[in-house]
Design a protein around this motif. Structure first.
Motif, PDB file in Angstrom:
ATOM      1  N   ALA A  67       0.831  -1.204   0.000  1.00 45.70           N
ATOM      2  CA  ALA A  67       0.000   0.000   0.000  1.00 45.70           C
ATOM      3  C   ALA A  67       0.869   1.259   0.000  1.00 45.70           C
ATOM      4  N   ALA A  68       1.949   1.246   0.773  1.00 42.90           N
ATOM      5  CA  ALA A  68       2.845   2.400   0.810  1.00 42.90           C
ATOM      6  C   ALA A  68       3.524   2.603  -0.541  1.00 42.90           C
ATOM      7  N   GLU A  69       3.967   1.505  -1.141  1.00 42.69           N
ATOM      8  CA  GLU A  69       4.602   1.592  -2.449  1.00 42.69           C
ATOM      9  C   GLU A  69       3.612   2.079  -3.509  1.00 42.69           C
ATOM     10  N   LYS A  70       2.388   1.605  -3.430  1.00 46.05           N
ATOM     11  CA  LYS A  70       1.341   2.021  -4.372  1.00 46.05           C
ATOM     12  C   LYS A  70       1.068   3.510  -4.231  1.00 46.05           C
ATOM     13  N   GLU A  71       0.977   3.980  -3.002  1.00 42.26           N
ATOM     14  CA  GLU A  71       0.739   5.407  -2.750  1.00 42.26           C
ATOM     15  C   GLU A  71       1.882   6.246  -3.318  1.00 42.26           C
ATOM     16  N   ASP A  72       3.112   5.793  -3.130  1.00 40.02           N
ATOM     17  CA  ASP A  72       4.272   6.509  -3.654  1.00 40.02           C
ATOM     18  C   ASP A  72       4.226   6.563  -5.184  1.00 40.02           C
ATOM     19  N   LEU A  73       3.878   5.452  -5.808  1.00 41.07           N
ATOM     20  CA  LEU A  73       3.797   5.429  -7.270  1.00 41.07           C
ATOM     21  C   LEU A  73       2.680   6.326  -7.790  1.00 41.07           C
ATOM     22  N   ILE A  74       1.562   6.358  -7.099  1.00 46.52           N
ATOM     23  CA  ILE A  74       0.463   7.239  -7.494  1.00 46.52           C
ATOM     24  C   ILE A  74       0.905   8.698  -7.402  1.00 46.52           C
ATOM     25  N   ASN A  75       1.638   9.042  -6.351  1.00 44.77           N
ATOM     26  CA  ASN A  75       2.145  10.411  -6.209  1.00 44.77           C
ATOM     27  C   ASN A  75       3.116  10.754  -7.335  1.00 44.77           C
ATOM     28  N   GLN A  76       3.987   9.808  -7.698  1.00 45.90           N
ATOM     29  CA  GLN A  76       4.924  10.042  -8.791  1.00 45.90           C
ATOM     30  C   GLN A  76       4.195  10.244 -10.113  1.00 45.90           C
ATOM     31  N   ILE A  77       3.172   9.451 -10.359  1.00 49.68           N
ATOM     32  CA  ILE A  77       2.383   9.596 -11.586  1.00 49.68           C
ATOM     33  C   ILE A  77       1.731  10.968 -11.621  1.00 49.68           C
ATOM     34  N   GLY A  78       1.180  11.389 -10.510  1.00 50.94           N
ATOM     35  CA  GLY A  78       0.561  12.708 -10.439  1.00 50.94           C
ATOM     36  C   GLY A  78       1.557  13.818 -10.723  1.00 50.94           C
ATOM     37  N   GLN A  79       2.740  13.734 -10.133  1.00 49.73           N
ATOM     38  CA  GLN A  79       3.765  14.750 -10.336  1.00 49.73           C
ATOM     39  C   GLN A  79       4.219  14.764 -11.788  1.00 49.73           C
ATOM     40  N   THR A  81       2.491  13.857 -14.384  1.00 41.41           N
ATOM     41  CA  THR A  81       1.393  14.383 -15.186  1.00 41.41           C
ATOM     42  C   THR A  81       1.391  15.908 -15.140  1.00 41.41           C
ATOM     43  N   VAL A  82       1.585  16.468 -13.962  1.00 37.06           N
ATOM     44  CA  VAL A  82       1.650  17.928 -13.823  1.00 37.06           C
ATOM     45  C   VAL A  82       2.826  18.477 -14.622  1.00 37.06           C
ATOM     46  N   ASP A  83       3.986  17.834 -14.506  1.00 32.23           N
ATOM     47  CA  ASP A  83       5.172  18.279 -15.245  1.00 32.23           C
ATOM     48  C   ASP A  83       4.936  18.228 -16.749  1.00 32.23           C
ATOM     49  N   MET A  84       4.322  17.160 -17.228  1.00 33.27           N
ATOM     50  CA  MET A  84       4.068  16.994 -18.654  1.00 33.27           C
ATOM     51  C   MET A  84       3.109  18.074 -19.165  1.00 33.27           C
ATOM     52  N   ASN A  85       2.055  18.336 -18.416  1.00 33.98           N
ATOM     53  CA  ASN A  85       1.112  19.385 -18.818  1.00 33.98           C
ATOM     54  C   ASN A  85       1.785  20.749 -18.852  1.00 33.98           C
ATOM     55  N   TRP A  86       2.643  21.034 -17.888  1.00 33.72           N
ATOM     56  CA  TRP A  86       3.367  22.306 -17.854  1.00 33.72           C
ATOM     57  C   TRP A  86       4.266  22.431 -19.076  1.00 33.72           C
ATOM     58  N   LEU A  87       4.975  21.336 -19.415  1.00 35.04           N
ATOM     59  CA  LEU A  87       5.864  21.368 -20.578  1.00 35.04           C
ATOM     60  C   LEU A  87       5.084  21.556 -21.879  1.00 35.04           C
TER      61      LEU A  87
END
Length: 102
Positions: A67-79, A81-87
């Motif tokens: 669950a902790a690893e999944k949460e970390d991966l979800i946070n990375q995906i979110g970050q 996605t934000v970076d990609m949209n900004w670019l």
């Protein structure tokens, strides 16, 4: 000469107990098939829940880690996605500026 006692692995014990739980054969038939006394099989059947209880704490720890690893991966995906949209926005802005300046 003394006879050495045979030891059974937890997998073997579980296999025998599962045969009993399926109720396809009698206890005596299963004991003869595996060369184990019916009393010993009965004891294994009563001990079976404790075997699973010991492993349940390990399973719970693995679930928490997952669950902790999944949460970390979800946070990375979110970050990402934000970076990609900004670019993408910056790329569009740069292209618009290049079109304006010949």
């Amino acid at each position: 000469m003394s006879k050495k006692r045979k030891t059974y692995t937890p997998e073997e014990k579980a296999k025998v107990v599962l045969e009993i739980l399926r109720e396809e054969s009698t206890l005596n038939e299963i004991s003869q098939k595996h060369g184990v006394s019916p009393q010993l099989i009965s004891r294994w059947r009563t001990e079976l829940p404790t075997v699973f209880d010991k492993k349940s704490s390990q399973i719970e720890n693995m679930k928490k880690e997952h669950a902790a690893e999944k949460e970390d991966l979800i946070n990375q995906i979110g970050q990402l996605t934000v970076d990609m949209n900004w670019l993408k926005k910056k790329q569009q802005q740069v292209l618009e500026l290049k079109k304006r300046k010949p």
